[in-house]
Design a protein around this motif. Sequence first.
Motif, PDB file in Angstrom:
ATOM      1  N   GLU A 169       0.438  -1.196   0.050  1.00  0.00           N
ATOM      2  CA  GLU A 169      -0.118   0.244   0.447  1.00  0.00           C
ATOM      3  C   GLU A 169       0.891   0.871   0.095  1.00  0.00           C
ATOM      4  O   GLU A 169       0.031   2.697  -0.398  1.00  0.00           O
ATOM      5  CB  GLU A 169      -0.718  -0.006   1.221  1.00  0.00           C
ATOM      6  CG  GLU A 169      -1.511  -1.442   1.125  1.00  0.00           C
ATOM      7  CD  GLU A 169      -2.446  -0.979   2.581  1.00  0.00           C
ATOM      8  OE1 GLU A 169      -2.466  -0.382   3.091  1.00  0.00           O
ATOM      9  OE2 GLU A 169      -3.622  -1.980   2.041  1.00  0.00           O
ATOM     10  N   VAL A 170       2.516   1.099   0.588  1.00  0.00           N
ATOM     11  CA  VAL A 170       3.183   2.384   0.222  1.00  0.00           C
ATOM     12  C   VAL A 170       3.636   2.316  -0.422  1.00  0.00           C
ATOM     13  O   VAL A 170       4.254   0.441  -1.835  1.00  0.00           O
ATOM     14  CB  VAL A 170       3.813   2.808   1.761  1.00  0.00           C
ATOM     15  CG1 VAL A 170       2.807   2.890   2.782  1.00  0.00           C
ATOM     16  CG2 VAL A 170       4.208   1.376   1.888  1.00  0.00           C
ATOM     17  N   GLY A 171       4.736   3.466  -1.517  1.00  0.00           N
ATOM     18  CA  GLY A 171       5.753   3.024  -2.200  1.00  0.00           C
ATOM     19  C   GLY A 171       6.663   2.303  -1.614  1.00  0.00           C
ATOM     20  O   GLY A 171       7.491   2.445  -0.736  1.00  0.00           O
ATOM     21  N   TYR A 172       7.873   2.258  -2.509  1.00  0.00           N
ATOM     22  CA  TYR A 172       8.939   1.610  -2.153  1.00  0.00           C
ATOM     23  C   TYR A 172      10.223   2.751  -1.284  1.00  0.00           C
ATOM     24  O   TYR A 172      10.366   2.013  -0.155  1.00  0.00           O
ATOM     25  CB  TYR A 172       9.975   1.433  -3.042  1.00  0.00           C
ATOM     26  CG  TYR A 172       9.550   0.782  -4.672  1.00  0.00           C
ATOM     27  CD1 TYR A 172       8.139  -0.584  -4.116  1.00  0.00           C
ATOM     28  CD2 TYR A 172       9.591   0.620  -6.186  1.00  0.00           C
ATOM     29  CE1 TYR A 172       7.608  -0.834  -5.546  1.00  0.00           C
ATOM     30  CE2 TYR A 172       8.977  -0.289  -6.422  1.00  0.00           C
ATOM     31  CZ  TYR A 172       8.358  -1.543  -5.910  1.00  0.00           C
ATOM     32  OH  TYR A 172       7.776  -1.490  -7.409  1.00  0.00           O
ATOM     33  N   GLU A 173      10.530   3.366  -1.661  1.00  0.00           N
ATOM     34  CA  GLU A 173      11.479   4.613  -0.835  1.00  0.00           C
ATOM     35  C   GLU A 173      10.848   4.545   0.712  1.00  0.00           C
ATOM     36  O   GLU A 173      10.538   4.348   1.534  1.00  0.00           O
ATOM     37  CB  GLU A 173      11.403   6.569  -1.259  1.00  0.00           C
ATOM     38  CG  GLU A 173      11.463   6.277  -2.406  1.00  0.00           C
ATOM     39  CD  GLU A 173      10.973   5.394  -4.005  1.00  0.00           C
ATOM     40  OE1 GLU A 173       9.502   5.366  -3.609  1.00  0.00           O
ATOM     41  OE2 GLU A 173      11.321   5.878  -4.459  1.00  0.00           O
ATOM     42  N   ASP A 174       8.828   5.125   0.681  1.00  0.00           N
ATOM     43  CA  ASP A 174       8.157   4.400   2.338  1.00  0.00           C
ATOM     44  C   ASP A 174       8.459   3.065   3.098  1.00  0.00           C
ATOM     45  O   ASP A 174       8.546   3.561   4.209  1.00  0.00           O
ATOM     46  CB  ASP A 174       7.161   5.215   2.031  1.00  0.00           C
ATOM     47  CG  ASP A 174       6.433   6.559   1.623  1.00  0.00           C
ATOM     48  OD1 ASP A 174       7.211   7.233   1.654  1.00  0.00           O
ATOM     49  OD2 ASP A 174       5.355   6.801   0.847  1.00  0.00           O
ATOM     50  N   LEU A 175       8.304   2.216   1.911  1.00  0.00           N
ATOM     51  CA  LEU A 175       8.620   1.019   2.737  1.00  0.00           C
ATOM     52  C   LEU A 175      10.439   0.964   3.384  1.00  0.00           C
ATOM     53  O   LEU A 175      10.428   0.257   4.208  1.00  0.00           O
ATOM     54  CB  LEU A 175       8.112   0.412   1.938  1.00  0.00           C
ATOM     55  CG  LEU A 175       8.273  -1.619   1.985  1.00  0.00           C
ATOM     56  CD1 LEU A 175       7.366  -1.852   3.513  1.00  0.00           C
ATOM     57  CD2 LEU A 175       8.347  -2.464   0.914  1.00  0.00           C
ATOM     58  N   PHE A 176      11.115   1.239   2.683  1.00  0.00           N
ATOM     59  CA  PHE A 176      12.026   1.459   2.870  1.00  0.00           C
ATOM     60  C   PHE A 176      12.869   2.484   4.872  1.00  0.00           C
ATOM     61  O   PHE A 176      13.634   1.882   5.470  1.00  0.00           O
ATOM     62  CB  PHE A 176      13.047   1.062   1.938  1.00  0.00           C
ATOM     63  CG  PHE A 176      14.844   2.006   2.529  1.00  0.00           C
ATOM     64  CD1 PHE A 176      15.133   0.716   2.753  1.00  0.00           C
ATOM     65  CD2 PHE A 176      15.460   3.319   2.690  1.00  0.00           C
ATOM     66  CE1 PHE A 176      17.238   0.287   3.417  1.00  0.00           C
ATOM     67  CE2 PHE A 176      16.864   3.265   3.364  1.00  0.00           C
ATOM     68  CZ  PHE A 176      17.620   1.708   3.134  1.00  0.00           C
ATOM     69  N   GLU A 177      11.901   3.851   4.294  1.00  0.00           N
ATOM     70  CA  GLU A 177      12.979   4.483   5.322  1.00  0.00           C
ATOM     71  C   GLU A 177      11.436   3.820   6.911  1.00  0.00           C
ATOM     72  O   GLU A 177      12.264   4.198   7.322  1.00  0.00           O
ATOM     73  CB  GLU A 177      11.222   5.930   5.093  1.00  0.00           C
ATOM     74  CG  GLU A 177      11.748   6.094   6.517  1.00  0.00           C
ATOM     75  CD  GLU A 177      11.072   8.237   5.410  1.00  0.00           C
ATOM     76  OE1 GLU A 177      10.939   9.013   6.209  1.00  0.00           O
ATOM     77  OE2 GLU A 177      10.595   8.094   4.129  1.00  0.00           O
ATOM     78  N   GLN A 178      10.436   3.702   6.566  1.00  0.00           N
ATOM     79  CA  GLN A 178       9.832   2.884   7.684  1.00  0.00           C
ATOM     80  C   GLN A 178       9.919   1.684   8.608  1.00  0.00           C
ATOM     81  O   GLN A 178       9.570   1.327   9.652  1.00  0.00           O
ATOM     82  CB  GLN A 178       8.258   3.118   6.928  1.00  0.00           C
ATOM     83  CG  GLN A 178       7.420   4.609   7.227  1.00  0.00           C
ATOM     84  CD  GLN A 178       6.162   4.529   6.169  1.00  0.00           C
ATOM     85  OE1 GLN A 178       4.986   3.551   6.284  1.00  0.00           O
ATOM     86  NE2 GLN A 178       5.166   5.303   5.944  1.00  0.00           N
ATOM     87  N   ARG A 179       9.753   0.350   7.203  1.00  0.00           N
ATOM     88  CA  ARG A 179       9.989  -0.905   7.863  1.00  0.00           C
ATOM     89  C   ARG A 179      11.843  -0.565   8.215  1.00  0.00           C
ATOM     90  O   ARG A 179      12.411  -2.035   8.677  1.00  0.00           O
ATOM     91  CB  ARG A 179       9.683  -1.707   6.841  1.00  0.00           C
ATOM     92  CG  ARG A 179       8.061  -1.574   6.865  1.00  0.00           C
ATOM     93  CD  ARG A 179       6.950  -1.370   7.616  1.00  0.00           C
ATOM     94  NE  ARG A 179       5.748  -1.433   7.573  1.00  0.00           N
ATOM     95  CZ  ARG A 179       5.483  -2.221   6.513  1.00  0.00           C
ATOM     96  NH1 ARG A 179       5.496  -3.374   6.414  1.00  0.00           N
ATOM     97  NH2 ARG A 179       3.777  -1.912   6.339  1.00  0.00           N
ATOM     98  N   VAL A 180      12.803   0.018   7.505  1.00  0.00           N
ATOM     99  CA  VAL A 180      13.474  -0.127   7.606  1.00  0.00           C
ATOM    100  C   VAL A 180      14.571   0.870   8.671  1.00  0.00           C
ATOM    101  O   VAL A 180      15.183   0.621   9.535  1.00  0.00           O
ATOM    102  CB  VAL A 180      14.976  -1.024   6.646  1.00  0.00           C
ATOM    103  CG1 VAL A 180      15.980  -1.216   6.760  1.00  0.00           C
ATOM    104  CG2 VAL A 180      13.974  -2.236   5.938  1.00  0.00           C
ATOM    105  N   LEU A 181      14.588   1.720   8.612  1.00  0.00           N
ATOM    106  CA  LEU A 181      15.522   3.086   8.710  1.00  0.00           C
ATOM    107  C   LEU A 181      14.786   3.628  10.274  1.00  0.00           C
ATOM    108  O   LEU A 181      15.779   3.540  11.191  1.00  0.00           O
ATOM    109  CB  LEU A 181      15.210   4.249   7.610  1.00  0.00           C
ATOM    110  CG  LEU A 181      16.681   3.875   6.762  1.00  0.00           C
ATOM    111  CD1 LEU A 181      16.216   5.506   5.513  1.00  0.00           C
ATOM    112  CD2 LEU A 181      18.020   3.910   6.982  1.00  0.00           C
ATOM    113  N   LEU A 182      13.866   3.269  10.373  1.00  0.00           N
ATOM    114  CA  LEU A 182      12.964   3.900  11.480  1.00  0.00           C
ATOM    115  C   LEU A 182      13.651   2.719  12.668  1.00  0.00           C
ATOM    116  O   LEU A 182      14.019   3.163  14.131  1.00  0.00           O
ATOM    117  CB  LEU A 182      11.927   4.310  11.201  1.00  0.00           C
ATOM    118  CG  LEU A 182      11.264   5.765  10.582  1.00  0.00           C
ATOM    119  CD1 LEU A 182       9.737   5.590  10.730  1.00  0.00           C
ATOM    120  CD2 LEU A 182      11.695   6.520  11.297  1.00  0.00           C
TER     121      LEU A 182
END
Length: 567
Positions: free
Chosen positions: A345-358
Amino acid sequence: EGGAAAGNPIRRPRHRRRGGWARLVGRVGKAEQPVDLVVGQLLRHVARRVARVAVLGASPPIGDSGALRQPDAPPLVAQIARQPRDARPLPLLALAGKLALQARVAPLRVRRQRRLQRRRGQRHWRRERRLRRERGRHARPALGRRRRGWQRRRRSGGKLTVGGGAAAGGGAAAEASPTEGGEEAEWPPVAGVVAAGPEAATFVGRVCSDSEGGKLNPQSVWLEGSRSSSGACRARLDLSECAEYALFPGQVVAVRGVNLLGHTIRASRVLCGSPPPNAVPPSEREISPEPFNVITATGPFTCSDDLSFAPLDALLEQATSRRALALVLVGPFVEADHPALAAAEVGYEDLFEQRVLLKVEAFLAAAAEAYPHAPPHVVLVPSPRDVLASPVYPQPPLPRRRSPEQIAPLLHLAPNPAAIDVGGVRIAVGSLDALLMIGSAELASAPQPGAPRPDRLLRLASHVLQQRSFLPLLPPPADLPVDMAHNFVAGAIDTRPDILLLPSQLAPFAKVLPDAAGGALCVNAGRLTRNAAGGNYATLSVHPRAQVDGARTSDIAPRVAVEIAKI
């Protein structure tokens, strides 16, 4: 025809002896014998030379009366002999003379061509001998009661310096004396791969196959030389007399053998390269006096049936409980071919930022608050399968977002491959599955009878350091886009690492490479997830130098304990 009376004297042929047909025709030209007498002898000579049969045998020749004295003579000869001299067919006589000339000249032409070939070969050998004399590799023939031709040249023993990058346009380089069994081996001087000669020489080049992209076999191994020494020419490698070898396309090697004709090298030994130099020995480096842990894991960091990244959460908890000084995470982080990525449901950048970087930043913030004097560091290395990273190898770092000021110095986005320093210990890491790539293209000799079976994983890992590259294959795999010019620079291993991280789909292992391959500790922790189940990660515990008994101060591998655990 016409003879000397017509003003057409028959010239003497260009050969040494005046015999056979030339003597007969000369008699006609000088009017010493009648034509009918000469015709019979001429046809007899032609029949003997061309048809290989005797026409008139040992009987007397045709007489002046024009009648044959041999009753069983051929009808053509009898018909010509019975005709008057003026009515005899001159074209037929000319044909007989032409046939006799061809029968005599043809062997002379063959001998003349062979003589020219010998002279050309002698001139070529003189030129090669002069060039070798100028290079200082020529020896005079042995003098004695019997001259046996050219004897074996004097071998020039000593150390060998093999420059792999200069020999094949980049890649590995060997700058050490080849050793065999702990003793220095005598290697002959270096020569071009197409330099022909009966003496043993050292040929340096890059291994290639006879077909583009073909798999190596003992009959299809070729050695390509450099442009400076060999003009980028190739020579076939004959490995029938080589007891032990392990070759793959793109490998820079030094071969000891004989290239007798210039197109085939009969190899007796193959040197597979040399590890990179050690810029600063471990004894002179400032290594942390306290023990510390380094945790490494390779993606995917989520299972194939969801995008929750639960294995990453479990790994961060292990890093917190073990108080890891460094956490090395190797991609892919957001895999391009993940089954659930299309329904996200989210974009690739948002997925990497929310699930990995955060999640990583939350781990760093909690660890920095708990241990302010020795906070952990996190290193993120991309992979060609990352949806956000550049698909061309070597890769630049992942795109960076703005992080809090107290966390930014602890989060490192590294390129692929990368070299990092943790507590004075040098770690080299790359996300490519180099072990699987080299293993699928390698051609290795069978073990000797009675000898122990060689360690294949250890041999594959040794290729990486001996070739000084994380991707020594040439050509690279068809499904991997590679910038070869950039790979010789960014993908090279310039200095010898203490720990080499090579993630692979092969079985996880931790092995110490032999001294000929650098003596580094090679670790393959496997994948953190395997489809819908959990995988493995590795914990490296580095102990202080004073706590290891019997170990040399320059060795780091004996002071490292490796634990490969399941997540």
